[in-house]
Design a protein around this motif. Structure first.
Motif, short mmCIF file in Angstrom:
data_model
loop_
_atom_site.label_atom_id
_atom_site.label_comp_id
_atom_site.label_asym_id
_atom_site.label_seq_id
_atom_site.Cartn_x
_atom_site.Cartn_y
_atom_site.Cartn_z
N VAL A 293 -17.99 138.17 -108.44
CA VAL A 293 -17.86 136.71 -108.23
C VAL A 293 -18.07 136.43 -106.75
O VAL A 293 -17.46 137.11 -105.90
CB VAL A 293 -16.47 136.22 -108.68
N SER A 294 -18.91 135.43 -106.46
CA SER A 294 -19.19 135.13 -105.04
C SER A 294 -19.58 133.65 -104.89
O SER A 294 -20.08 133.03 -105.82
CB SER A 294 -20.32 136.02 -104.52
N PHE A 295 -19.30 133.11 -103.66
CA PHE A 295 -19.76 131.78 -103.26
C PHE A 295 -21.04 131.93 -102.45
O PHE A 295 -21.27 132.97 -101.82
CB PHE A 295 -18.70 131.07 -102.41
N LEU A 296 -21.88 130.89 -102.48
CA LEU A 296 -23.11 130.95 -101.71
C LEU A 296 -22.83 130.96 -100.21
O LEU A 296 -23.61 131.52 -99.43
CB LEU A 296 -24.00 129.75 -102.06
N GLU A 297 -21.71 130.35 -99.82
CA GLU A 297 -21.31 130.35 -98.41
C GLU A 297 -19.81 130.52 -98.34
O GLU A 297 -19.07 130.12 -99.25
CB GLU A 297 -21.74 129.07 -97.71
N GLN A 298 -19.37 131.11 -97.27
CA GLN A 298 -17.96 131.44 -97.13
C GLN A 298 -17.13 130.26 -96.63
O GLN A 298 -15.92 130.26 -96.81
CB GLN A 298 -17.80 132.64 -96.17
N ALA A 299 -17.77 129.26 -96.01
CA ALA A 299 -17.04 128.10 -95.46
C ALA A 299 -17.84 126.83 -95.73
O ALA A 299 -19.08 126.84 -95.76
CB ALA A 299 -16.80 128.26 -93.97
N LEU A 300 -17.11 125.74 -95.94
CA LEU A 300 -17.75 124.46 -96.22
C LEU A 300 -16.97 123.36 -95.49
O LEU A 300 -15.74 123.30 -95.57
CB LEU A 300 -17.75 124.19 -97.74
N ASN A 301 -17.69 122.48 -94.78
CA ASN A 301 -17.11 121.35 -94.06
C ASN A 301 -17.64 120.03 -94.65
O ASN A 301 -18.86 119.87 -94.80
CB ASN A 301 -17.46 121.39 -92.58
N ILE A 302 -16.74 119.14 -94.99
CA ILE A 302 -17.13 117.83 -95.49
C ILE A 302 -16.32 116.76 -94.75
O ILE A 302 -15.24 117.02 -94.20
CB ILE A 302 -16.90 117.70 -97.01
N THR A 303 -16.85 115.52 -94.78
CA THR A 303 -16.18 114.37 -94.15
C THR A 303 -16.08 113.25 -95.18
O THR A 303 -17.08 112.90 -95.82
CB THR A 303 -16.95 113.89 -92.92
N ILE A 304 -14.89 112.69 -95.30
CA ILE A 304 -14.65 111.65 -96.28
C ILE A 304 -13.89 110.49 -95.62
O ILE A 304 -13.20 110.69 -94.61
CB ILE A 304 -13.84 112.17 -97.49
N PRO A 305 -14.00 109.27 -96.17
CA PRO A 305 -13.19 108.16 -95.64
C PRO A 305 -11.75 108.25 -96.14
O PRO A 305 -11.49 108.87 -97.17
CB PRO A 305 -13.89 106.92 -96.18
N ASP A 306 -10.86 107.62 -95.41
CA ASP A 306 -9.45 107.70 -95.80
C ASP A 306 -9.03 106.60 -96.77
O ASP A 306 -7.84 106.46 -97.05
CB ASP A 306 -8.55 107.65 -94.57
N ASN A 307 -10.01 105.85 -97.30
CA ASN A 307 -9.65 104.80 -98.24
C ASN A 307 -9.92 105.19 -99.69
O ASN A 307 -9.94 104.34 -100.57
CB ASN A 307 -10.42 103.52 -97.92
N LEU A 308 -10.13 106.50 -99.93
CA LEU A 308 -10.35 106.95 -101.30
C LEU A 308 -9.04 106.82 -102.07
O LEU A 308 -7.96 107.20 -101.59
CB LEU A 308 -10.83 108.40 -101.33
N VAL A 309 -9.15 106.31 -103.30
CA VAL A 309 -7.98 106.16 -104.14
C VAL A 309 -7.66 107.50 -104.77
O VAL A 309 -8.52 108.39 -104.86
CB VAL A 309 -8.21 105.09 -105.21
N PRO A 310 -6.44 107.70 -105.19
CA PRO A 310 -6.10 108.97 -105.87
C PRO A 310 -6.99 109.19 -107.09
O PRO A 310 -7.25 108.27 -107.87
CB PRO A 310 -4.64 108.77 -106.27
N GLY A 311 -7.45 110.42 -107.23
CA GLY A 311 -8.35 110.77 -108.32
C GLY A 311 -9.81 110.71 -107.94
O GLY A 311 -10.68 111.03 -108.77
N SER A 312 -10.11 110.28 -106.71
CA SER A 312 -11.51 110.21 -106.29
C SER A 312 -12.06 111.61 -106.05
O SER A 312 -11.37 112.52 -105.56
CB SER A 312 -11.63 109.37 -105.01
N GLU A 313 -13.33 111.78 -106.39
CA GLU A 313 -13.98 113.07 -106.20
C GLU A 313 -14.34 113.25 -104.74
O GLU A 313 -14.92 112.38 -104.11
CB GLU A 313 -15.24 113.16 -107.05
N VAL A 314 -13.97 114.46 -104.23
CA VAL A 314 -14.26 114.79 -102.83
C VAL A 314 -15.52 115.66 -102.75
O VAL A 314 -16.46 115.33 -102.03
CB VAL A 314 -13.06 115.50 -102.18
N VAL A 315 -15.51 116.76 -103.46
CA VAL A 315 -16.65 117.68 -103.45
C VAL A 315 -16.52 118.60 -104.67
O VAL A 315 -15.42 118.75 -105.23
CB VAL A 315 -16.68 118.51 -102.14
#
Length: 784
Positions: A232-254
């Motif tokens: 089992v492996s990931f394509l990359e060992q680290a992932l960085n994402i940026t999201i707004p702070d107005n997402l409601v609970p249950g919103s998809e991040v990544v």
């Protein structure tokens, strides 16, 4: 437009609870069905309001539709938990309820945020662990000795002093070594590892006790799987994402994806993850609570460690470091207190006076810098006020003494934040400037001239001025005025009410008191002033002149070619001896224009040389009109009569019948002959005339009555003397009544034959009531 904004503001204040939305509510996970989450009240005067629950995020049936009831004139709404509510802070710790409020045509939608708080005194064991079937876990035989295999308790139970132990038997050779549980509730692999234990299932009976008498027991079955040949492996060992702070609970991040067969995903750290969760099968990372940087600025960067493993061989796994960066989204406009700035100041307030101080904050960023702008909506000078940062000050002198320059200033303060997108809040400003009575009324002195014979009328007006607005709001009053003058309270007109008398008073100095009104916020505050008006009475002659004497008869001798001063007309007014100027005019008798007046002197002019000279004396009857010379238009006058007998004389000699006597030039001799006569007053003549006329009328009436009675007596037939007398006494009752004395006078000279008649009876007349004697034979009567 300003009025509409003001009404909208008032309506917002009426429904103050809804205007304060959104709500943020914290509730313990131990709360059960029927728990009241929020109560609020509001007014809706003319309609029946409604309150609806539109939706819940994430979707759940834990909340009842809001109730609405009327209590003491207001409406009270409540939001409660439903019968199916089972709150679990680790499963879902944040809910968003969308509410809709309706009052007539006014509709408002606001969110209600519910944060579920953990209750450490209510923590229970994991549901599958405490179930009768127990919890089945699978571990590879290659698991690291002492590795964590399972967590028995919910995080936080360790702080309650929980005691955990494996109460089932772990005897060899079936068990390679004992499984253990630490104070965090982690089930750990034996220190000897699980090599060679593939396909074995170890049943562990575990007892957990915590709190005061609280405990639970459960079973964990550990199945050892053989080592997998898959990777089992990931394509990359680290992932960085940026999201707004107005997402409601249950919103998809990544969504994270690993390579392998029948993979499952879980978050290894932080454990538990309060903000994010991952889909066990699809690897979708979602938010579990609001990402509000204002309330929790420490979560701007969150680092997650995600594990991907095969479902049947959990030991075949791979890890991914996921970094979530959040940026603040500007969601809320600035909040300001007070929500409405209202001030009332006098127009005399000094420049720089502080009216209000505004306090505003940015819910999205507590320490953010806000920008303030002052906007004017009314017509008055926009430079009247100045906004210095958050402080509203008076910037210019306020003046209410010009139309539409005072009373109300409508403006608003626009507050802007620095977020994206930029949010604004408008705070209404209403400044009421009240007028101040600053100036006293004034009027200029005036002089009026009035004839003493003037009838009641308007003499003139006092023009008062007042610089306060509304201008010239003045009332006029008298101060110590005589009764013959009055002033109109509103117009200031001066009226003459009675007669004037120049001889009694020639000058009036009157004080007019001026009092203003309606020029100050306090209606009882007035200012006053005064001025003096002068009324000069113009003299009008009340009496006609009298001349002494009023009739003169003179004889003058005039030589040829000379002028002679005949006499002086001496006139005066007894009632006004000080009035001396008179005018003199010859109005009659000056047929040959030989007389003239030089002032009050009557002068005769002789004919010029060469003109025919009269040989005989001549008489002139001159009428001289004497009038007062005052300012009156209709002069009062009198007429003096002067009879002049003119005797001509020759230059050197006088002829006689016997001899010529030469005499020197004669000096004119003036002979004055004065005759006294009585000239009654006009009123006396009128009274005497009326009295005489009345006397003549009375005398005529009396004679008429006497003649009428005599005529009736003469119309009767003639009888002897005694018959006439007796008949007149007996038969004619009317004349007897009118002329009662006549029979007596006629009876006294009656003949002796009548007197000697014999009367043998006495009776009383039925009409007159008088007694009389009568003769029964002759029917003669005699009155007693």
């Amino acid at each position: 437009m300003v009025l509409l904004k003001f009404l909208a503001l008032l309506f917002a204040l009426v429904v103050s609870d809804l205007h304060s939305l959104p709500w943020f509510i914290n509730i313990s996970e131990s709360k059960g069905p029927g728990t009241i989450l929020q109560s609020f009240s509001f007014n809706c005067s003319f309609h029946t309001p409604t309150l609806e629950l539109l939706n819940v995020q994430p979707p759940t049936t834990f909340f009842n539709p809001p109730s609405l009831a009327r209590w003491k004139g207001i409406y009270v709404g409540q939001v409660t938990l439903s019968s199916s509510a089972r709150l679990d802070a680790l499963m879902v710790n944040h809910y968003e309820l969308q509410l809709r409020f309706t009052c007539g045509s006014h509709v408002m939608e606001r969110p209600l945020f519910v944060d579920v708080q953990r209750d450490l005194g209510h923590i229970q064991c994991a549901s599958q662990f405490s179930s009768p079937a127990g919890e089945m876990i699978q571990v590879p035989e290659t698991v690291t000795p002492g590795a964590r295999l399972y967590t028995l308790l919910l995080p936080g139970l360790e702080f309650q002093g929980a005691q955990m132990s494996i109460i089932s038997v772990q005897d060899p050779p079936y068990f390679p070594g004992p499984f253990s549980i630490n104070e965090q509730g982690w089930l750990q692999a034996p220190s000897q590892g699980l090599k060679g234990q593939a396909e074995k299932v170890f049943q562990l009976q575990i007892s957990v006790s915590y709190g005061q008498g609280q405990s639970c027991q459960g079973m964990v079955m550990v199945k050892v799987l053989p080592a997998s040949s898959h990777r089992v492996s990931f394509l990359e060992q680290a992932l960085n994402i940026t999201i707004p702070d107005n997402l409601v609970p249950g919103s998809e991040v990544v969504q994270v994806q690993a390579q392998g067969f029948d993979l499952r995903y879980e978050i290894l750290s932080p454990m538990p993850s309060l903000l994010f969760s991952i889909g066990h099968a699809n690897g979708v990372v979602r938010t579990t609570s609001p990402l509000d940087l204002t309330r929790a600025p420490g979560v701007v960067v969150t680092r997650l460690q995600v594990k991907a493993f095969e479902w049947l061989q959990p030991w075949a796994s791979a890890k991914l470091n996921l970094t979530v960066n959040m940026w603040s989204v500007n969601q809320w406009p600035p909040r300001c207190l007070p929500a409405l700035l209202m001030s009332q100041i006098p127009e005399t307030v000094s420049v720089g006076t502080v009216l209000n101080t505004l306090s505003c904050t940015d819910p999205d960023s507590a320490g953010a810098t806000l920008d303030y702008q002052l906007l004017f909506h009314s017509h008055p000078n926009p430079d009247s006020f100045y906004l210095r940062d958050k402080v509203l000050e008076v910037n210019a002198t306020l003046d209410c003494d010009t139309p539409e320059a005072c009373f109300q200033h409508a403006a608003s303060i626009l507050v802007l934040d620095g977020g994206q997108p930029q949010m604004t809040t408008e705070v209404p400003v209403l400044v009421m400037v009240t007028p101040v009575n600053e100036f006293s009324p004034a009027c200029a002195p005036r002089t009026f001239r009035v004839r003493e014979d003037a009838q009641p009328h308007t003499v003139g007006s006092v023009a008062g001025t007042d610089m306060d607005y509304p201008h010239d709001s003045i009332e006029y009053y008298t101060s110590g005025w005589p009764d013959i003058f009055a002033v109109d309270r509103l117009s200031g007109e001066v009226h003459l009410l009675g007669p004037l008398d120049y001889e009694q008073q020639r000058l009036y100095r009157l004080t007019v008191l001026l009092i203003d009104y309606g020029q100050d916020w306090d209606p009882t505050y007035h200012r006053s002033g005064s001025c003096t008006i002068t009324i000069e009475v113009e003299d009008v002659n009340d009496y006609a002149p009298e001349c002494e004497p009023s009739f003169q008869e003179l004889t003058i001798y005039t030589p040829l070619g000379h002028s002679v001063e005949v006499t002086k007309v001496s006139c005066w007014i007894p009632q006004e001896p000080q009035r001396l100027p008179f005018s003199y005019n010859i109005v009659g008798g000056n047929s040959q224009s030989r007389f003239s007046l030089q002032g009050a002197f009557l002068v005769y002019y002789d004919p010029v040389l060469g003109s025919p000279w009269p040989e005989q004396p001549h008489t002139y009857e001159l009428l001289i009109r004497v009038a007062d010379a005052g300012p009156s238009i209709s002069h009062l006058s009198t007429t003096a009569t002067i009879i002049v007998h003119l005797v001509p004389s020759k230059a050197n000699t006088v002829a006689t019948s016997t001899h010529r006597i030469t005499v020197p030039s004669m000096i004119p001799l003036l002979v004055t002959d004065t005759e006294a006569f009585w000239q009654p007053e006009p009123w006396f003549v009128v009274v005497l005339t009326i009295t005489g006329a009345l006397f003549l009328l009375a005398l005529g009436w009396l004679l008429c009555k006497l003649l009428h009675g005599l005529a009736q007596l003469l119309q009767e037939p003639r009888k002897p003397t005694q018959a006439v007398l007796l008949t007149s006494i007996q038969g004619i009752e009317g004349p007897i009544e009118r002329f009662m004395e006549v029979p007596r006078m006629e009876m006294s000279p009656a003949p002796s034959s009548i007197i000697s008649l014999h009367f043998d009876g006495r009776a009383q007349d039925s009409r007159t009531g008088r007694d009389y004697l009568f003769n029964t034979h002759t029917e003669a009567r005699r009155w007693l």
